[in-house]
Design a protein around this motif. Structure first.
Motif, mmCIF file in Angstrom:
data_model
loop_
_atom_site.group_PDB
_atom_site.id
_atom_site.type_symbol
_atom_site.label_atom_id
_atom_site.label_comp_id
_atom_site.label_asym_id
_atom_site.label_seq_id
_atom_site.Cartn_x
_atom_site.Cartn_y
_atom_site.Cartn_z
ATOM 1 N N VAL A 404 0.827 -1.201 0.000
ATOM 2 C CA VAL A 404 0.000 0.000 0.000
ATOM 3 C C VAL A 404 0.865 1.257 0.000
ATOM 4 O O VAL A 404 0.648 2.187 -0.795
ATOM 5 N N VAL A 405 1.866 1.301 0.870
ATOM 6 C CA VAL A 405 2.699 2.500 0.978
ATOM 7 C C VAL A 405 3.569 2.682 -0.264
ATOM 8 O O VAL A 405 3.646 3.781 -0.831
ATOM 9 N N VAL A 406 4.220 1.609 -0.718
ATOM 10 C CA VAL A 406 5.126 1.722 -1.866
ATOM 11 C C VAL A 406 4.360 2.081 -3.132
ATOM 12 O O VAL A 406 4.797 2.950 -3.909
ATOM 13 N N VAL A 407 3.211 1.453 -3.364
ATOM 14 C CA VAL A 407 2.425 1.759 -4.562
ATOM 15 C C VAL A 407 1.894 3.191 -4.511
ATOM 16 O O VAL A 407 1.878 3.899 -5.524
ATOM 17 N N THR A 408 1.469 3.630 -3.339
ATOM 18 C CA THR A 408 1.005 5.010 -3.204
ATOM 19 C C THR A 408 2.118 6.006 -3.504
ATOM 20 O O THR A 408 1.912 7.002 -4.233
#
Length: 443
Positions: A404-408
């Motif tokens: 979630v964090v990396v894709v965001t």
């Protein structure tokens, strides 16, 4: 005239961005609709009961990546994972097979050929996984309305078609939408299950099963881990690179300095995904054969590989570290990077070009990978201890948090780069328009 041109450029810029955002939104809506279309000849009520009894193993992990599609046994049940597996296999083969290695060095035409091979491999992997899933479902009583060849054929075709459609949809999002399409699909699948998980958490607080202190501690810890992930993912180790001066005619080129950026976490989210799958798969298979006294050791093995058990934590951490080093070595070739620097007339100060530069980069990369592996292991183990301490009713593991964090972050970076590119283009158009206007006035 110049003001009108600038206004038109600005309007066109935001119109294109809006069109891409709308396409991304529509593609995600299509994906979410597909997760609710079940495979024919499945009893949905019986399958829901069966899945709830198996949710703690690898089925829960795959269902998270599939956005809840596996829990309904929809046409998107196997998700996009066959495409990811095929991509990694082709990446490995490009360093093993000389023919694929030459294709990788050919540029855009070679990449298109490798992409085509990746699609063929996706069809094969998806077919095998679909057949295994259909046979496993058919072996459970009362799940299939009409067992036999008809169900097997329709089920395999439905699952393979769903996987290929997701592959195509991801490529369309990358080309016509915003961000990396495959990553966006996985992200949307994980994010789709978050509201229900938070609702169950609030329900525990409302009923008093979870105290307010524990609730705020969980929220604070989640925010701290998220901030830590953002901080580390933005970290880089920059290697100073100088370019030698060279003279072409009467002009002197080069003599500048630049940096070779190396990310702290170059392996991304692949290590925890593979580690989770490998650890949870034996436990899930063992739970199918854990009836009777003769299989007591299988039952003990399945219990030892459950979440929070020492053996599970040890294997999970070890596999994460292993895949961090393995995948980093796969995606970054120090020898090839050193050769490219040498061909472009660049060198690292104090290091001879060629093999010594490659060894210098390898030394730095080894330290960065070790730090990155420790970082990913900590992020993935924190939710495990959180689950043990407060028995949180949902499992939002480190793998999903990283994704979630990396894709965001990647999505926001691509949007900013896209807007910056169009700002440069509009500035150049504005400058050319003024130049043409000035030329006309001069005439």
């Amino acid at each position: 005239m110049s003001t009108q041109a600038a206004t038109l450029g600005k309007t066109g810029k935001y119109a294109d961005l809006k069109r891409r955002a709308v396409f991304l939104l529509l593609a995600l809506i299509v994906y979410r609709i597909g997760t609710h279309i079940p495979v024919p000849l499945i009893d949905p009520d019986e399958f829901r009961k069966f899945f709830q009894s198996q949710q703690g193993g690898i089925f829960g992990l795959l269902n998270m990546f599939a956005g809840g599609a596996l829990g309904r046994f929809s046409i998107f049940s196997i998700g996009i994972m066959p495409y990811i597996s095929a991509s990694i296999i082709l990446q490995m083969l490009t360093y093993v097979l000389p023919s694929l290695e030459s294709l990788r060095k050919e540029g855009e035409s070679g990449r298109r050929k490798i992409t085509q091979y990746t699609r063929y491999a996706t069809v094969g992997i998806a077919t095998i996984q679909s057949w295994m899933a259909i046979k496993a479902i058919e072996s459970v009583p009362n799940l299939v309305i009409q067992p036999g060849f008809t169900f097997e054929f329709i089920g395999v075709v439905s699952l393979v078609t769903g996987c290929l459609f997701l592959m195509w949809l991801g490529e369309q999002i990358t080309e016509r939408g915003l961000g990396n399409g495959i990553s966006i699909i996985i992200f949307s699948g994980i994010a789709a299950g978050l509201p229900g998980a938070l609702g169950r958490l609030f329900e525990l607080v409302r009923t008093g099963a979870l105290g307010y202190l524990a609730f705020f501690s969980i929220v604070a810890l989640a925010m701290l881990v998220t901030a830590f992930v953002v901080f580390v993912e933005r970290g880089q180790r920059r290697i100073l690179v100088n370019y030698a001066k060279r003279q072409v005619g009467n002009r002197v080129y080069g003599g500048q300095s630049s940096y070779l950026p190396l990310k702290l976490n170059m392996s991304g989210v692949i290590p925890p995904i593979f580690a989770s799958s490998i650890v949870l798969f034996p436990a899930t298979v063992a739970s199918w054969f854990s009836t009777g006294d003769a299989t007591r050791w299988i039952r003990d093995l399945a219990a030892a590989l459950q979440h929070g058990q020492p053996l599970y934590l040890l294997l999970y951490a070890s596999l994460i570290i292993f895949f961090c080093f393995f995948y980093t070595a796969l995606v970054f070739n120090s020898k090839e990077q050193a050769d490219n620097l040498k061909k472009s007339g660049a060198f690292v100060p104090g290091i001879r070009p060629g093999d010594q530069t490659a060894r210098h980069i390898d030394k730095i990369l080894l330290r960065l990978t070790l730090i990155g592996a420790i970082y990913i292991t900590l992020v993935c183990l924190v939710p495990e201890f959180l689950y043990l301490r407060w028995s949180v009713p949902f499992y939002f593991g480190g793998t999903s948090l990283l994704i979630v964090v990396v894709v965001t972050m990647d999505f926001m970076a691509q949007v900013q780069a896209y807007m910056m590119t169009h700002q440069y283009e509009s500035l150049l158009k504005k400058t050319n328009f003024r130049g043409l206007g000035g030329a006309g006035l001069t005439r």
